[in-house]
Write an enzyme that holds these catalytic residues in place. Structure first.
Site, PDB file in Angstrom:
ATOM      1  N   ASN A  48       0.872  -1.165   0.000  1.00  0.00           N
ATOM      2  CA  ASN A  48       0.000   0.000   0.000  1.00  0.00           C
ATOM      3  C   ASN A  48       0.913   1.221   0.000  1.00  0.00           C
ATOM      4  OD1 ASN A  48      -1.865   1.985   0.404  1.00  0.00           O
ATOM      5  ND2 ASN A  48      -2.735   1.119   2.282  1.00  0.00           N
ATOM      6  N   LYS A  72       3.400   0.894   3.076  1.00  0.00           N
ATOM      7  CA  LYS A  72       3.007  -0.124   4.049  1.00  0.00           C
ATOM      8  C   LYS A  72       3.050  -1.457   3.343  1.00  0.00           C
ATOM      9  CE  LYS A  72      -0.880   0.364   6.831  1.00  0.00           C
ATOM     10  NZ  LYS A  72      -2.170   1.013   7.164  1.00  0.00           N
ATOM     11  N   ARG A 129      -2.561  -2.220  -3.443  1.00  0.00           N
ATOM     12  CA  ARG A 129      -3.779  -1.442  -3.259  1.00  0.00           C
ATOM     13  C   ARG A 129      -3.711  -0.255  -4.221  1.00  0.00           C
ATOM     14  NH1 ARG A 129      -5.495   2.736   1.367  1.00  0.00           N
ATOM     15  NH2 ARG A 129      -7.679   2.870   0.803  1.00  0.00           N
ATOM     16  N   HIS A 131     -12.858   2.515  -0.014  1.00  0.00           N
ATOM     17  CA  HIS A 131     -12.820   1.528   1.083  1.00  0.00           C
ATOM     18  C   HIS A 131     -13.546   0.246   0.662  1.00  0.00           C
ATOM     19  CE1 HIS A 131     -12.551   4.799   4.498  1.00  0.00           C
ATOM     20  NE2 HIS A 131     -11.341   4.439   4.068  1.00  0.00           N
ATOM     21  N   HIS A 139     -17.443   1.748   8.294  1.00  0.00           N
ATOM     22  CA  HIS A 139     -15.976   1.668   8.366  1.00  0.00           C
ATOM     23  C   HIS A 139     -15.511   2.991   8.966  1.00  0.00           C
ATOM     24  CE1 HIS A 139     -11.855   0.683   6.679  1.00  0.00           C
ATOM     25  NE2 HIS A 139     -11.754   1.977   6.952  1.00  0.00           N
ATOM     26  N   LEU A 140     -15.184   2.954  10.258  1.00  0.00           N
ATOM     27  CA  LEU A 140     -14.826   4.183  10.970  1.00  0.00           C
ATOM     28  C   LEU A 140     -13.358   4.119  11.380  1.00  0.00           C
ATOM     29  CD1 LEU A 140     -17.983   4.356  13.314  1.00  0.00           C
ATOM     30  CD2 LEU A 140     -17.726   5.275  10.989  1.00  0.00           C
ATOM     31  N   GLY A 141     -12.500   4.637  10.524  1.00  0.00           N
ATOM     32  CA  GLY A 141     -11.073   4.719  10.857  1.00  0.00           C
ATOM     33  C   GLY A 141     -10.703   6.180  10.848  1.00  0.00           C
ATOM     34  N   ASN A 142      -9.476   6.468  10.435  1.00  0.00           N
ATOM     35  CA  ASN A 142      -9.111   7.863  10.264  1.00  0.00           C
ATOM     36  C   ASN A 142      -9.892   8.404   9.068  1.00  0.00           C
ATOM     37  OD1 ASN A 142      -7.759  10.052  11.184  1.00  0.00           O
ATOM     38  ND2 ASN A 142      -5.859   9.566  10.108  1.00  0.00           N
ATOM     39  N   ARG A 182     -10.740  15.087   7.336  1.00  0.00           N
ATOM     40  CA  ARG A 182     -11.537  15.517   6.178  1.00  0.00           C
ATOM     41  C   ARG A 182     -12.924  15.968   6.612  1.00  0.00           C
ATOM     42  NH1 ARG A 182     -10.718  10.032   3.114  1.00  0.00           N
ATOM     43  NH2 ARG A 182      -8.460   9.968   3.184  1.00  0.00           N
ATOM     44  N   ASP A 199      -6.972  11.787  16.759  1.00  0.00           N
ATOM     45  CA  ASP A 199      -6.871  10.466  17.385  1.00  0.00           C
ATOM     46  C   ASP A 199      -8.076  10.303  18.320  1.00  0.00           C
ATOM     47  OD1 ASP A 199      -6.342   8.330  19.152  1.00  0.00           O
ATOM     48  OD2 ASP A 199      -4.208   8.464  18.685  1.00  0.00           O
ATOM     49  N   PHE A 200      -8.912   9.330  18.004  1.00  0.00           N
ATOM     50  CA  PHE A 200     -10.166   9.192  18.744  1.00  0.00           C
ATOM     51  C   PHE A 200      -9.958   8.879  20.219  1.00  0.00           C
ATOM     52  CE2 PHE A 200     -14.641   9.199  18.640  1.00  0.00           C
ATOM     53  CZ  PHE A 200     -14.981   9.697  17.411  1.00  0.00           C
ATOM     54  N   GLY A 240     -10.450   1.195  12.965  1.00  0.00           N
ATOM     55  CA  GLY A 240      -9.911   1.606  14.268  1.00  0.00           C
ATOM     56  C   GLY A 240     -10.943   2.103  15.271  1.00  0.00           C
ATOM     57  N   GLU A 276      -7.896  -5.613   5.309  1.00  0.00           N
ATOM     58  CA  GLU A 276      -7.758  -5.313   3.881  1.00  0.00           C
ATOM     59  C   GLU A 276      -6.586  -6.063   3.268  1.00  0.00           C
ATOM     60  OE1 GLU A 276      -8.302  -1.168   5.203  1.00  0.00           O
ATOM     61  OE2 GLU A 276      -9.083  -0.818   3.199  1.00  0.00           O
TER      62      GLU A 276
HETATM   63  P1  ADP Z   1      -6.816   4.373   8.910  1.00  0.00           P
HETATM   64  O1  ADP Z   1      -6.546   2.967   8.419  1.00  0.00           O
HETATM   65  O2  ADP Z   1      -7.914   5.081   8.198  1.00  0.00           O
HETATM   66  O3  ADP Z   1      -5.600   5.215   9.118  1.00  0.00           O
HETATM   67  P2  ADP Z   1      -7.609   3.055  11.395  1.00  0.00           P
HETATM   68  O4  ADP Z   1      -8.669   2.116  10.931  1.00  0.00           O
HETATM   69  O5  ADP Z   1      -6.306   2.502  11.823  1.00  0.00           O
HETATM   70  O6  ADP Z   1      -7.411   4.240  10.374  1.00  0.00           O
HETATM   71  O7  ADP Z   1      -8.246   3.877  12.618  1.00  0.00           O
HETATM   72  C1  ADP Z   1      -7.536   4.913  13.230  1.00  0.00           C
HETATM   73  C2  ADP Z   1      -8.443   5.537  14.279  1.00  0.00           C
HETATM   74  O8  ADP Z   1      -8.841   4.532  15.224  1.00  0.00           O
HETATM   75  C3  ADP Z   1      -7.787   6.655  15.085  1.00  0.00           C
HETATM   76  O9  ADP Z   1      -8.658   7.746  15.207  1.00  0.00           O
HETATM   77  C4  ADP Z   1      -7.576   6.003  16.437  1.00  0.00           C
HETATM   78  O10 ADP Z   1      -7.601   6.933  17.457  1.00  0.00           O
HETATM   79  C5  ADP Z   1      -8.770   5.083  16.504  1.00  0.00           C
HETATM   80  N1  ADP Z   1      -8.568   4.065  17.556  1.00  0.00           N
HETATM   81  C6  ADP Z   1      -7.667   3.072  17.587  1.00  0.00           C
HETATM   82  N2  ADP Z   1      -7.743   2.388  18.755  1.00  0.00           N
HETATM   83  C7  ADP Z   1      -8.715   2.985  19.481  1.00  0.00           C
HETATM   84  C8  ADP Z   1      -9.274   2.764  20.783  1.00  0.00           C
HETATM   85  N3  ADP Z   1      -8.836   1.796  21.568  1.00  0.00           N
HETATM   86  N4  ADP Z   1     -10.294   3.577  21.188  1.00  0.00           N
HETATM   87  C9  ADP Z   1     -10.727   4.562  20.396  1.00  0.00           C
HETATM   88  N5  ADP Z   1     -10.244   4.822  19.173  1.00  0.00           N
HETATM   89  C10 ADP Z   1      -9.257   4.052  18.717  1.00  0.00           C
END
Ligand code: ADP
Length: 400
Positions: free
Chosen positions: A13, A20, A94, A183, A211-214, A244, A285-286, A333, A387
């Site tokens: 990736n 990565k 990817r 995604h 799908h809730l990541g960054n 975003r 960072d959540f 994440g 993925e």
């Molecule tokens: P991406 O692949 O889009 O970079 P990820 O799927 O790795 O993102 O998700 C990153 C997000 O997940 C960040 O906002 C991070 O803070 C959050 N995250 C990871 N672990 C935790 C946790 N234990 N509690 C809350 N949020 C988390």
């Protein structure tokens, strides 16, 4: 040298300044190696490489992606593995945008490469970076079949009503403007895992996948087939994300250009890198956001409410679009780890058949699991995305 990675797949990736990678066995799902090169082409570049339990970190100049791949090959050699001779079954790359050219994983030939170049204007930040990864690996591993796995592929047959913007049809057709969705590898993998976990064929159930990541996106999947998704022409549309905006009035672009004298590039950076949660509270960072909320921080609370509101708006929309929802699935994440987000995004939906079990929701695990009550008409699940595994499986399927 030993052929200890025989039959496995190198998944790559490549981002604009990062690379990565993972080596994994798609049959056993075993991860053999994993790594990340960062700040490629910049000051302070570094690599983190993990192979069968041993981790190496190096601060080293990496002028380009080819140098990064060469270093990865060298780090394998230090462990006694000659990557070129190790029996890799395939390389899976990817690739973010497949445009209207690629609807499924595709063996990379000269013609395919040219087509990825041709459609790069659709994803100027992503596709050229993906191509540098493809070129760097093929220079070092010319004999291993390389397969492109597109982030847009799963959504490439969205129906007309969700694929089209209400834009002048001629302009849209001329410039390939439509909703593509991203995604896709994750939405496809997670929805299949969720169906399997519930003991159904994907074709038998309707799902909302979150799908809730960054980066973040939601999809409405009817009988295994995507009906709608929140990301559109680019990965900017839809949910509030780490950096975003997600959905935003396009009129704001005109306003900023006229009143703030911002260039298109300035606005692009503002919307993609300086907005979302980070723009609202200075943090994307959540974990940190949830801690700040607990400590009574107002900006973090405000950011969380905006994030949640957008998410609930789409959950509601997708419940109506699908009519019957069998499962709501959280992944990535935030979706996999942040129990408060799961609880708050579905709060008060009991009358629509969504009943979360708070004890189940609080459990931390890396395994797929149900977090709704046994008699909740809609099953709510947490399904970790993978993925890399999905790309590796697709790559071996195409490479034979
Ligand atoms: P991406 O692949 O889009 O970079 P990820 O799927 O790795 O993102 O998700 C990153 C997000 O997940 C960040 O906002 C991070 O803070 C959050 N995250 C990871 N672990 C935790 C946790 N234990 N509690 C809350 N949020 C988390």
């Amino acid at each position: 040298m030993s052929a200890v990675i025989e039959g496995s797949v190198l998944v790559v990736n490549a981002g604009s300044s990062s690379l990565k990678y993972q080596v994994l066995d798609p049959a056993t799902e075993e991860v053999i190696a994993d790594g990340l090169a960062e700040r490629i082409g910049e000051q302070g570049s570094s690599i983190k490489h993990w192979y069968r339990g041993t981790e190496v970190r190096r601060e080293v100049a990496l002028p380009d992606h080819e140098a990064a791949i060469a270093l990865v090959v060298e780090l394998f050699a230090e462990e006694g593995v000659d990557v070129a001779e190790s029996g890799l079954a395939a390389v899976g790359h990817r690739v973010v945008h497949g445009g209207r050219s690629f609807f499924e994983p595709t063996l990379i030939t000269e013609r395919v490469r040219s087509e990825i170049v041709r459609i790069s204007s659709l994803a100027p930040l992503h596709n050229p970076a993906n191509l540098t990864g493809i070129d760097a690996v093929s220079a070092l591993l010319p004999d291993v079949p390389a397969v492109a796995v597109f982030d847009t592929a799963f959504f490439s047959h969205l129906p007309d009503e969700t694929a089209h913007y209400a834009l002048d049809a001629e302009v849209a057709a001329k410039y390939a403007i439509r909703r593509y969705g991203f995604h896709g590898t994750s939405h496809e993998y997670v929805s299949q895992r969720a169906a399997e976990f519930l003991g159904h064929a994907p074709s038998d159930i309707n799902q909302i996948v979150l799908h809730l990541g960054n980066g973040a996106s939601a999809s409405a999947i009817r009988g295994g087939v995507p009906f709608d998704t929140t990301m559109g022409m680019t990965p900017l549309e839809g949910l509030v994300m780490g950096t975003r905006t997600g959905d935003i009035d396009a009129g704001i672009v005109f306003h900023l250009a006229r009143v703030a004298d911002m260039s298109i590039e300035d606005i692009d950076v503002l919307f993609n890198k300086r907005s979302g949660l980070k723009g609202l509270c200075g943090e994307n960072d959540f974990r940190a956001i949830l801690e700040r909320i607990d400590a009574g921080d107002e900006a973090a609370t405000q950011a969380y409410l905006v994030y949640l509101h957008r998410l609930r708006r789409y959950i509601g929309a997708y419940m109506i679009e699908l009519g019957r929802v069998d499962a709501i699935v959280f992944t990535a994440g935030v979706g996999e780890n942040a129990a408060p987000v799961r609880a708050d995004s579905l709060a008060g939906l009991e009358r629509y058949g969504v009943v979360i079990d708070s004890e189940r929701n609080a459990v931390r695990s890396d395994e797929p699991r149900v977090i709704s009550t046994d008699d909740s008409p809609v099953a709510v699940l947490v399904v970790p995305t993978n993925e890399e595994l999905a790309i590796a499986r697709a790559a071996v399927a195409v490479a034979g």
